[in-house]
Design a protein around this motif. Sequence first.
Motif, PDB file in Angstrom:
ATOM      1  N   ARG A 299       0.831  -1.214   0.000  1.00  0.00           N
ATOM      2  CA  ARG A 299       0.000   0.000   0.000  1.00  0.00           C
ATOM      3  C   ARG A 299       0.858   1.253   0.000  1.00  0.00           C
ATOM      4  NH1 ARG A 299      -3.435  -3.209   2.859  1.00  0.00           N
ATOM      5  NH2 ARG A 299      -2.883  -2.657   4.985  1.00  0.00           N
ATOM      6  N   ALA A 300       1.943   1.223   0.759  1.00  0.00           N
ATOM      7  CA  ALA A 300       2.843   2.371   0.818  1.00  0.00           C
ATOM      8  C   ALA A 300       3.502   2.617  -0.544  1.00  0.00           C
ATOM      9  CB  ALA A 300       3.906   2.164   1.893  1.00  0.00           C
ATOM     10  N   MET A 301       3.881   1.555  -1.236  1.00  0.00           N
ATOM     11  CA  MET A 301       4.490   1.703  -2.563  1.00  0.00           C
ATOM     12  C   MET A 301       3.497   2.284  -3.561  1.00  0.00           C
ATOM     13  SD  MET A 301       6.796  -1.767  -2.832  1.00  0.00           S
ATOM     14  CE  MET A 301       7.445  -1.413  -4.459  1.00  0.00           C
ATOM     15  N   VAL A 302       2.285   1.773  -3.548  1.00  0.00           N
ATOM     16  CA  VAL A 302       1.251   2.278  -4.461  1.00  0.00           C
ATOM     17  C   VAL A 302       0.959   3.748  -4.162  1.00  0.00           C
ATOM     18  CG1 VAL A 302      -1.206   2.105  -5.086  1.00  0.00           C
ATOM     19  CG2 VAL A 302       0.200   0.037  -4.922  1.00  0.00           C
ATOM     20  N   ALA A 303       0.815   4.084  -2.896  1.00  0.00           N
ATOM     21  CA  ALA A 303       0.529   5.473  -2.521  1.00  0.00           C
ATOM     22  C   ALA A 303       1.677   6.390  -2.927  1.00  0.00           C
ATOM     23  CB  ALA A 303       0.276   5.567  -1.018  1.00  0.00           C
ATOM     24  N   PHE A 304       2.911   5.955  -2.690  1.00  0.00           N
ATOM     25  CA  PHE A 304       4.076   6.754  -3.043  1.00  0.00           C
ATOM     26  C   PHE A 304       4.130   6.995  -4.550  1.00  0.00           C
ATOM     27  CE2 PHE A 304       8.428   7.324  -4.379  1.00  0.00           C
ATOM     28  CZ  PHE A 304       8.954   8.193  -3.439  1.00  0.00           C
TER      29      PHE A 304
ATOM     30  N   ILE B 143      15.297   0.346  -1.036  1.00  0.00           N
ATOM     31  CA  ILE B 143      15.614  -0.309  -2.308  1.00  0.00           C
ATOM     32  C   ILE B 143      15.876   0.766  -3.353  1.00  0.00           C
ATOM     33  CG2 ILE B 143      14.349  -2.451  -1.870  1.00  0.00           C
ATOM     34  CD1 ILE B 143      11.978  -1.323  -3.402  1.00  0.00           C
ATOM     35  N   THR B 144      16.564   0.391  -4.415  1.00  0.00           N
ATOM     36  CA  THR B 144      16.858   1.345  -5.477  1.00  0.00           C
ATOM     37  C   THR B 144      15.586   1.634  -6.279  1.00  0.00           C
ATOM     38  OG1 THR B 144      17.403  -0.350  -7.100  1.00  0.00           O
ATOM     39  CG2 THR B 144      19.221   0.479  -5.702  1.00  0.00           C
ATOM     40  N   PRO B 145      15.560   2.754  -6.982  1.00  0.00           N
ATOM     41  CA  PRO B 145      14.393   3.051  -7.811  1.00  0.00           C
ATOM     42  C   PRO B 145      14.086   1.949  -8.835  1.00  0.00           C
ATOM     43  CG  PRO B 145      15.655   5.043  -7.510  1.00  0.00           C
ATOM     44  CD  PRO B 145      16.470   3.912  -6.921  1.00  0.00           C
ATOM     45  N   VAL B 146      15.110   1.361  -9.436  1.00  0.00           N
ATOM     46  CA  VAL B 146      14.868   0.306 -10.431  1.00  0.00           C
ATOM     47  C   VAL B 146      14.136  -0.869  -9.787  1.00  0.00           C
ATOM     48  CG1 VAL B 146      15.965  -1.403 -11.930  1.00  0.00           C
ATOM     49  CG2 VAL B 146      16.776   0.960 -11.948  1.00  0.00           C
ATOM     50  N   VAL B 147      14.584  -1.299  -8.630  1.00  0.00           N
ATOM     51  CA  VAL B 147      13.932  -2.413  -7.923  1.00  0.00           C
ATOM     52  C   VAL B 147      12.514  -2.012  -7.520  1.00  0.00           C
ATOM     53  CG1 VAL B 147      14.009  -3.881  -5.861  1.00  0.00           C
ATOM     54  CG2 VAL B 147      16.104  -3.411  -7.149  1.00  0.00           C
ATOM     55  N   PHE B 148      12.344  -0.781  -7.045  1.00  0.00           N
ATOM     56  CA  PHE B 148      11.020  -0.282  -6.668  1.00  0.00           C
ATOM     57  C   PHE B 148      10.056  -0.390  -7.845  1.00  0.00           C
ATOM     58  CE2 PHE B 148       7.953   3.203  -6.535  1.00  0.00           C
ATOM     59  CZ  PHE B 148       7.407   3.074  -5.269  1.00  0.00           C
ATOM     60  N   TYR B 149      10.464   0.132  -9.017  1.00  0.00           N
ATOM     61  CA  TYR B 149       9.575   0.117 -10.180  1.00  0.00           C
ATOM     62  C   TYR B 149       9.354  -1.298 -10.703  1.00  0.00           C
ATOM     63  CZ  TYR B 149      10.036   5.146 -10.028  1.00  0.00           C
ATOM     64  OH  TYR B 149      10.013   6.453  -9.613  1.00  0.00           O
ATOM     65  N   GLN B 150      10.349  -2.175 -10.610  1.00  0.00           N
ATOM     66  CA  GLN B 150      10.165  -3.566 -11.014  1.00  0.00           C
ATOM     67  C   GLN B 150       9.133  -4.258 -10.126  1.00  0.00           C
ATOM     68  OE1 GLN B 150      14.235  -4.889 -10.684  1.00  0.00           O
ATOM     69  NE2 GLN B 150      14.615  -4.647 -12.884  1.00  0.00           N
ATOM     70  N   ARG B 151       9.251  -4.063  -8.835  1.00  0.00           N
ATOM     71  CA  ARG B 151       8.304  -4.698  -7.896  1.00  0.00           C
ATOM     72  C   ARG B 151       6.896  -4.145  -8.067  1.00  0.00           C
ATOM     73  NH1 ARG B 151      11.707  -5.081  -2.209  1.00  0.00           N
ATOM     74  NH2 ARG B 151      13.332  -6.429  -3.038  1.00  0.00           N
ATOM     75  N   LEU B 152       6.798  -2.840  -8.211  1.00  0.00           N
ATOM     76  CA  LEU B 152       5.486  -2.224  -8.385  1.00  0.00           C
ATOM     77  C   LEU B 152       4.846  -2.673  -9.690  1.00  0.00           C
ATOM     78  CD1 LEU B 152       3.476  -0.268  -7.095  1.00  0.00           C
ATOM     79  CD2 LEU B 152       4.633   1.585  -8.318  1.00  0.00           C
ATOM     80  N   LEU B 153       5.630  -2.719 -10.763  1.00  0.00           N
ATOM     81  CA  LEU B 153       5.106  -3.173 -12.055  1.00  0.00           C
ATOM     82  C   LEU B 153       4.630  -4.613 -11.959  1.00  0.00           C
ATOM     83  CD1 LEU B 153       4.578  -2.594 -15.039  1.00  0.00           C
ATOM     84  CD2 LEU B 153       6.946  -3.277 -15.498  1.00  0.00           C
ATOM     85  N   ALA B 154       5.412  -5.473 -11.345  1.00  0.00           N
ATOM     86  CA  ALA B 154       5.002  -6.874 -11.180  1.00  0.00           C
ATOM     87  C   ALA B 154       3.723  -6.969 -10.371  1.00  0.00           C
ATOM     88  CB  ALA B 154       6.118  -7.670 -10.515  1.00  0.00           C
ATOM     89  N   MET B 155       3.622  -6.148  -9.331  1.00  0.00           N
ATOM     90  CA  MET B 155       2.435  -6.197  -8.488  1.00  0.00           C
ATOM     91  C   MET B 155       1.185  -5.759  -9.248  1.00  0.00           C
ATOM     92  SD  MET B 155       0.625  -4.124  -5.650  1.00  0.00           S
ATOM     93  CE  MET B 155       1.244  -2.698  -6.364  1.00  0.00           C
TER      94      MET B 155
ATOM     95  N   ILE C 295      13.104   7.241  -2.835  1.00  0.00           N
ATOM     96  CA  ILE C 295      12.779   5.807  -2.791  1.00  0.00           C
ATOM     97  C   ILE C 295      13.734   5.038  -1.885  1.00  0.00           C
ATOM     98  CG2 ILE C 295      12.686   3.687  -4.164  1.00  0.00           C
ATOM     99  CD1 ILE C 295      11.460   5.402  -6.426  1.00  0.00           C
ATOM    100  N   LEU C 296      15.027   5.237  -2.036  1.00  0.00           N
ATOM    101  CA  LEU C 296      15.987   4.499  -1.207  1.00  0.00           C
ATOM    102  C   LEU C 296      15.796   4.790   0.282  1.00  0.00           C
ATOM    103  CD1 LEU C 296      18.319   2.488  -1.118  1.00  0.00           C
ATOM    104  CD2 LEU C 296      19.883   4.415  -1.380  1.00  0.00           C
ATOM    105  N   PRO C 297      15.714   6.065   0.701  1.00  0.00           N
ATOM    106  CA  PRO C 297      15.512   6.296   2.141  1.00  0.00           C
ATOM    107  C   PRO C 297      14.156   5.799   2.660  1.00  0.00           C
ATOM    108  CG  PRO C 297      16.008   8.372   0.995  1.00  0.00           C
ATOM    109  CD  PRO C 297      15.932   7.288  -0.025  1.00  0.00           C
ATOM    110  N   GLU C 298      13.133   5.865   1.805  1.00  0.00           N
ATOM    111  CA  GLU C 298      11.782   5.485   2.235  1.00  0.00           C
ATOM    112  C   GLU C 298      11.582   3.973   2.271  1.00  0.00           C
ATOM    113  OE1 GLU C 298       7.810   6.186   3.411  1.00  0.00           O
ATOM    114  OE2 GLU C 298       9.369   7.687   3.134  1.00  0.00           O
ATOM    115  N   PHE C 299      12.108   3.264   1.252  1.00  0.00           N
ATOM    116  CA  PHE C 299      11.821   1.832   1.106  1.00  0.00           C
ATOM    117  C   PHE C 299      13.056   0.936   1.228  1.00  0.00           C
ATOM    118  CE2 PHE C 299       8.491   4.149  -1.137  1.00  0.00           C
ATOM    119  CZ  PHE C 299       7.361   3.609  -0.532  1.00  0.00           C
TER     120      PHE C 299
END
Length: 80
Positions: free
Chosen positions: A6-11, A31-43, A25-29
């Motif tokens: 939910r936090a990733m989607v809201a962000f 993870i790197t931005p690339v990993v963040f966008y990969q995980r969010l896209l998969a989700m 992204i790194l301080p908040e989650f």
Amino acid sequence: MTRDTRAMVAFATRWSRFGGGDEYILPEFGITPVVFYQRLLAMVTTTLVNEVDFATRRHLREFCSRKLGQSSATPVAIAP
């Protein structure tokens, strides 16, 4: 959805109109931005997410795809 999901989607929803907020992204989650966008896209493409409406899912799919396309097109500087 988990609290982290939910936090990733809201962000991503909040920051997408400003280019993504990659520097946060790194301080908040943690993870790197690339990993963040990969995980969010998969989700948003493979997981049933009943709490996210169709328009938001479509927007996030397009946004993540665009961000990941930019990251692969950006040359990596190698120190001499």
